[in-house]
Write an enzyme that holds these catalytic residues in place. Sequence first.
Site, short mmCIF file in Angstrom:
data_model
loop_
_atom_site.label_atom_id
_atom_site.label_comp_id
_atom_site.label_asym_id
_atom_site.label_seq_id
_atom_site.Cartn_x
_atom_site.Cartn_y
_atom_site.Cartn_z
CB SER A 27 23.77 25.28 -23.71
OG SER A 27 22.99 26.23 -23.02
CG HIS A 29 19.23 28.61 -17.01
ND1 HIS A 29 19.30 29.83 -17.62
CD2 HIS A 29 18.80 28.84 -15.76
CE1 HIS A 29 18.90 30.76 -16.78
NE2 HIS A 29 18.60 30.18 -15.63
CD GLN A 103 21.63 27.62 -25.88
OE1 GLN A 103 20.86 27.87 -24.97
NE2 GLN A 103 21.78 26.41 -26.39
CD GLU A 167 16.84 20.41 -27.32
OE1 GLU A 167 17.12 20.74 -28.49
OE2 GLU A 167 17.25 19.38 -26.81
NE ARG A 217 21.43 21.16 -28.86
CZ ARG A 217 21.08 21.27 -27.58
NH1 ARG A 217 21.25 22.41 -26.93
NH2 ARG A 217 20.60 20.23 -26.95
CG HIS A 255 12.04 21.93 -23.38
ND1 HIS A 255 13.03 21.06 -22.94
CD2 HIS A 255 12.67 23.09 -23.62
CE1 HIS A 255 14.19 21.68 -22.94
NE2 HIS A 255 14.00 22.92 -23.34
NE ARG A 295 21.18 8.17 -20.04
CZ ARG A 295 22.17 7.57 -19.39
NH1 ARG A 295 23.28 8.23 -19.10
NH2 ARG A 295 22.06 6.32 -19.01
CD GLN A 346 17.27 12.23 -7.68
OE1 GLN A 346 17.61 11.14 -8.10
NE2 GLN A 346 17.19 12.47 -6.39
CB CYS A 348 21.31 19.46 -13.22
SG CYS A 348 20.84 17.84 -13.79
CD GLN A 418 16.81 2.90 1.23
OE1 GLN A 418 16.37 3.67 0.39
NE2 GLN A 418 16.05 2.36 2.15
CE LYS A 574 -3.62 16.44 -11.33
NZ LYS A 574 -2.98 17.49 -12.09
N GLY A 656 19.52 9.58 5.85
CA GLY A 656 18.30 9.02 6.43
C GLY A 656 18.33 8.98 7.94
P1 FAD Z 1 21.47 4.25 3.31
O1 FAD Z 1 21.65 4.25 1.86
O2 FAD Z 1 20.27 3.59 3.86
O3 FAD Z 1 22.75 3.58 3.97
C1 FAD Z 1 22.85 3.30 5.34
C2 FAD Z 1 23.90 2.24 5.54
O4 FAD Z 1 24.21 2.15 6.92
C3 FAD Z 1 23.47 0.85 5.11
O5 FAD Z 1 24.38 0.35 4.16
C4 FAD Z 1 23.48 0.05 6.39
O6 FAD Z 1 23.88 -1.31 6.20
C5 FAD Z 1 24.51 0.80 7.21
N1 FAD Z 1 24.40 0.60 8.67
C6 FAD Z 1 23.32 0.81 9.46
N2 FAD Z 1 23.65 0.56 10.75
C7 FAD Z 1 24.95 0.21 10.77
C8 FAD Z 1 25.87 -0.14 11.80
N3 FAD Z 1 25.53 -0.17 13.07
N4 FAD Z 1 27.14 -0.46 11.47
C9 FAD Z 1 27.52 -0.42 10.17
N5 FAD Z 1 26.71 -0.09 9.16
C10 FAD Z 1 25.44 0.23 9.46
N6 FAD Z 1 17.50 8.32 -4.26
C11 FAD Z 1 17.75 9.19 -5.21
O7 FAD Z 1 18.28 10.25 -4.93
N7 FAD Z 1 17.44 8.93 -6.51
C12 FAD Z 1 16.87 7.78 -6.89
O8 FAD Z 1 16.60 7.58 -8.08
C13 FAD Z 1 16.58 6.83 -5.89
N8 FAD Z 1 16.00 5.68 -6.21
C14 FAD Z 1 15.73 4.77 -5.23
C15 FAD Z 1 15.12 3.58 -5.57
C16 FAD Z 1 14.85 2.63 -4.59
C17 FAD Z 1 14.15 1.36 -4.98
C18 FAD Z 1 15.25 2.88 -3.25
C19 FAD Z 1 15.01 1.86 -2.18
C20 FAD Z 1 15.85 4.06 -2.91
C21 FAD Z 1 16.08 5.02 -3.90
N9 FAD Z 1 16.66 6.24 -3.59
C22 FAD Z 1 16.92 7.13 -4.56
C23 FAD Z 1 16.89 6.65 -2.20
C24 FAD Z 1 18.36 6.58 -1.79
O9 FAD Z 1 18.89 5.32 -2.10
C25 FAD Z 1 18.45 6.87 -0.31
O10 FAD Z 1 17.85 8.10 -0.04
C26 FAD Z 1 19.89 6.92 0.17
O11 FAD Z 1 20.52 5.69 -0.09
C27 FAD Z 1 19.99 7.25 1.64
O12 FAD Z 1 21.33 7.31 1.97
P2 FAD Z 1 21.91 7.15 3.42
O13 FAD Z 1 23.37 7.22 3.28
O14 FAD Z 1 21.24 8.09 4.33
O15 FAD Z 1 21.46 5.69 3.91
P1 NAP Z 2 7.65 8.40 0.13
O1 NAP Z 2 7.82 9.10 -1.14
O2 NAP Z 2 7.51 9.17 1.36
O3 NAP Z 2 6.38 7.46 -0.06
C1 NAP Z 2 5.90 6.64 0.94
C2 NAP Z 2 4.53 6.10 0.56
O4 NAP Z 2 4.05 5.33 1.62
C3 NAP Z 2 3.52 7.15 0.28
O5 NAP Z 2 2.78 6.73 -0.88
C4 NAP Z 2 2.62 7.16 1.50
O6 NAP Z 2 1.47 7.58 0.92
C5 NAP Z 2 2.73 5.72 2.02
N1 NAP Z 2 2.67 5.56 3.47
C6 NAP Z 2 3.26 6.31 4.43
N2 NAP Z 2 2.98 5.83 5.66
C7 NAP Z 2 2.21 4.73 5.47
C8 NAP Z 2 1.60 3.80 6.36
N3 NAP Z 2 1.73 3.88 7.68
N4 NAP Z 2 0.86 2.81 5.82
C9 NAP Z 2 0.71 2.70 4.50
N5 NAP Z 2 1.26 3.56 3.62
C10 NAP Z 2 2.00 4.56 4.10
O7 NAP Z 2 8.82 7.41 0.37
P2 NAP Z 2 9.45 6.24 -0.48
O8 NAP Z 2 8.64 5.87 -1.67
O9 NAP Z 2 9.71 5.19 0.53
O10 NAP Z 2 10.79 6.84 -0.97
C11 NAP Z 2 11.79 7.21 -0.02
C12 NAP Z 2 12.65 8.29 -0.53
O11 NAP Z 2 13.49 7.78 -1.57
C13 NAP Z 2 11.79 9.37 -1.11
O12 NAP Z 2 11.86 10.51 -0.29
C14 NAP Z 2 12.35 9.62 -2.46
O13 NAP Z 2 12.77 10.96 -2.63
C15 NAP Z 2 13.54 8.70 -2.60
N6 NAP Z 2 13.42 8.09 -3.90
C16 NAP Z 2 13.67 8.88 -4.95
C17 NAP Z 2 13.50 8.37 -6.20
C18 NAP Z 2 13.77 9.24 -7.39
O14 NAP Z 2 13.61 8.80 -8.50
N7 NAP Z 2 14.20 10.45 -7.23
C19 NAP Z 2 13.07 7.07 -6.39
C20 NAP Z 2 12.82 6.30 -5.27
C21 NAP Z 2 12.99 6.84 -4.03
P3 NAP Z 2 -0.01 7.52 1.45
O15 NAP Z 2 0.07 8.14 2.79
O16 NAP Z 2 -0.80 8.28 0.46
O17 NAP Z 2 -0.39 6.08 1.45
FE1 SF4 Z 3 23.90 14.24 -13.82
FE2 SF4 Z 3 24.30 15.39 -11.50
FE3 SF4 Z 3 22.30 16.24 -13.03
FE4 SF4 Z 3 22.14 13.88 -11.83
S1 SF4 Z 3 22.23 15.87 -10.85
S2 SF4 Z 3 21.70 14.36 -13.98
S3 SF4 Z 3 24.26 13.21 -11.87
S4 SF4 Z 3 24.46 16.36 -13.49
#
Ligand code: FAD
Ligand code: NAP
Ligand code: SF4
Length: 679
Positions: A27, A29, A103, A167, A217, A255, A295, A346, A348, A418, A574, A656
């Site tokens: 189930s 929602h 459900q 739950e 359940r 929960h 899981r 994220q 769901c 990334q 926070k 990005g």
């Molecule tokens: P990117 O993933 O940055 O991909 C861009 C690609 O373009 C790269 O591979 C680069 O090499 C390529 N590129 C750039 N210029 C050129 C060029 N000229 N020619 C060819 N290739 C090029 N997101 C979530 O949703 N959930 C998470 O749990 C999560 N955890 C994260 C944990 C970490 C530690 C990090 C760093 C990121 C996490 N993210 C998470 C964020 C997520 O990975 C990014 O938001 C996402 O990858 C962005 O996707 P994108 O396609 O825009 O760019």
């Molecule tokens: P973010 O969430 O925007 O956090 C960036 C951090 O950098 C903040 O703590 C910000 O807070 C600080 N910052 C910003 N400008 C700064 C500067 N000039 N100097 C010093 N500190 C600065 O971004 P992120 O952690 O890079 O993550 C990128 C994206 O990936 C996020 O949007 C997130 O959604 C995604 N992501 C998701 C997950 C997930 O589990 N869903 C996990 C990882 C990443 P202060 O300004 O308070 O210092």
């Molecule tokens: Fe699974 Fe998609 Fe939910 Fe992430 S958003 S937990 S991949 S069903």
Amino acid sequence: MSSKYPHLLAPLDLGFTTLRNRVLMGSMHTGLEEAENGYARMAAFYAERARGGVGLIVTGGIAPNEAGRVHEHGSIMVDQAEAMRHRPVTQQVHDEGGKIAMQILHTGRYGYHKKSVGASEIRAPINVMRPHALTHDEVLETIRDFATCAALAREAGYDGVEVMGSEGYLINQFIAPRTNTRDDDWGGSFENRIRFPIEIIKAVREICGPDFIIIYRLSMLDLVDNAGDLDQAVQLAVEVEKAGATIINTGIGWHEARVPTIAMMVPRAGFTWVTKTLKETLGDRVKVPLVTSNRINTPEIAEMVLARGDADMVSMARPFLADSDFVQKAIEGRSEEINTCIACNQACLDHTFVGKVCSCLVNPRACHETELNMTPAATKKKIAVVGAGPGGLSCATASAECGHKVTLFEAADDIGGQLNIARRIPGKMEFNETLRYFRNMLKKFGVELKLGHRVTAAELLAGGFDEVVLATGVKPRIPNMPGIDHEKVLTYVDLVLKGKPVGQKVAVMGAGGIGYDVSVYLSDFEDDAHENPTTFAAEWGIDTSLEEKGGLIPDHEPEKSKREITLLKRSKNKFGATLGKTTGWIHKVTIDQRGIEKIGGVSYEKVDDQGLHISVKGESKVLDVDNVVICAGQTPNRDLQEELEQGGAKVHLIGGADEASELDAKRAIDQGARLAVTF
Ligand code: FAD
Ligand code: NAP
Ligand code: SF4
């Protein structure tokens, strides 16, 4: 039938009816229940899963009366008009050869509205509403409401109902002394506390007749104190069968529990040992099938769980958001084409939590079946996608699926962008599955993949592309401060992707999603907690003997990080405010349990041989650290845009490259797919 999954694909005889396999879609929602045109969308959603081969679908929870609603406008089934609205759902599922149960969910004290009720007047720690304690007559009325609701479900065409008894919802609230302090027939002894669910099942059986599926359940592991244990689960299971249940499904954790039960860091099949323990303890005392859950996300895992006798059937819910054809692909031996649920929550649960229609990070079509479809395009175009991160992968594969000729350029030697950093974070290995899926889709739909190819604007302009998609992602933001070039300083890319070494004392600059992940990475114990349920249980204080009430080890002391880590941010709000709605608490608890220091409201001054100089509330101090890891957000990488536009190319920005703030893989994948269907 594929010989690879003989247990999973074996039919299940329920006496009066047979399920085509051992897969129960759990189930969820979805938010469609309350959405405009929701029932038509729900019908399309469930019908697609039925066509994909699910053995038995269970719908999201529907309340049996007003008090039982999730929120003020939560869905309910109290009259025939409501029942008739469900008709298209059951009809379309049956047309696809599927079976579906509704459900019945009474939220009790979890109801987010003024009419919430409970066994006793005890407020839930996760709700601001104080419930009204049901009187004896109101308990009887509620039982009747469950029965009426089930009868209406039958009229609506459902093959059965699931009575939600776990739950931490109302039924669970009656069963646990934690929430039931009554001294009448419905409280006190265990026999009294389980009277409520038993009377409900009896009443449902009575009104719906013998040929109607009743799933109960059952909360086998509450994960809150002053709750149930194994002996009680055994007793309840016996009584539930006697009262008329056809199937017993597993519930894990209330929960309000502070132990992760379905998030990505939980090992696969991380709780099937609970059902197995119950099954073994019950022996022949219960004949009805037991379903295990939590899981389970691949056919291989599901098969393993059934083959080793953990249960008779598996419940998977989110995996069917990720891929409606999960079962069919398993049947056809195409499991490498399954889009695997990565348990990120994220799109769901996080959506449900804020009242948005749910979807799926890896499959943006989920719950959008009526509007997002990769159908053949009228004109076949030549498309360049630059960047093979999630955005580029999604756009390239969806465009190719629509019939376009697609070239995908990637500067790195592999796809992923990334996600190649994310998948190296302990507990985030599931992103490997997303990359495996996309790798196979690139091949399947004939995308030309150019790896190790940093494409230039000139090359793209010379390529004669009708559309150019820039999915070039982001660049880490490097704060402008003295000493930023010091050898102590590195970025999260240097640390996680390039594996640069770090010392014992580390400062993490920035406490967004990446700052938290990097802190987890630095503090990790390098054990197998994300793969091994026993290690995971030990880390989170779960009593695997199931003897402790609620299943928690008393006075559990979590292990501390071996590194000294300080997590810093400039803002004063926070910590963790921007983390995921339903998983953020886990990151926060993890960081605290590991003894990581957090300092907010910081001004960064400089880095030198002494360490990181900061000031907090006007007071300067030096953090004597070996390294500083920068996690200070990112900026869009649009290096190619201007030259391309000047050269007359039709340029689109996604992920990005489009917008770096609040970027995640969910948005990147969604944008990629939605752009593709416009070509
Ligand atoms: P990117 O993933 O940055 O991909 C861009 C690609 O373009 C790269 O591979 C680069 O090499 C390529 N590129 C750039 N210029 C050129 C060029 N000229 N020619 C060819 N290739 C090029 N997101 C979530 O949703 N959930 C998470 O749990 C999560 N955890 C994260 C944990 C970490 C530690 C990090 C760093 C990121 C996490 N993210 C998470 C964020 C997520 O990975 C990014 O938001 C996402 O990858 C962005 O996707 P994108 O396609 O825009 O760019
Ligand atoms: P973010 O969430 O925007 O956090 C960036 C951090 O950098 C903040 O703590 C910000 O807070 C600080 N910052 C910003 N400008 C700064 C500067 N000039 N100097 C010093 N500190 C600065 O971004 P992120 O952690 O890079 O993550 C990128 C994206 O990936 C996020 O949007 C997130 O959604 C995604 N992501 C998701 C997950 C997930 O589990 N869903 C996990 C990882 C990443 P202060 O300004 O308070 O210092
Ligand atoms: Fe699974 Fe998609 Fe939910 Fe992430 S958003 S937990 S991949 S069903």
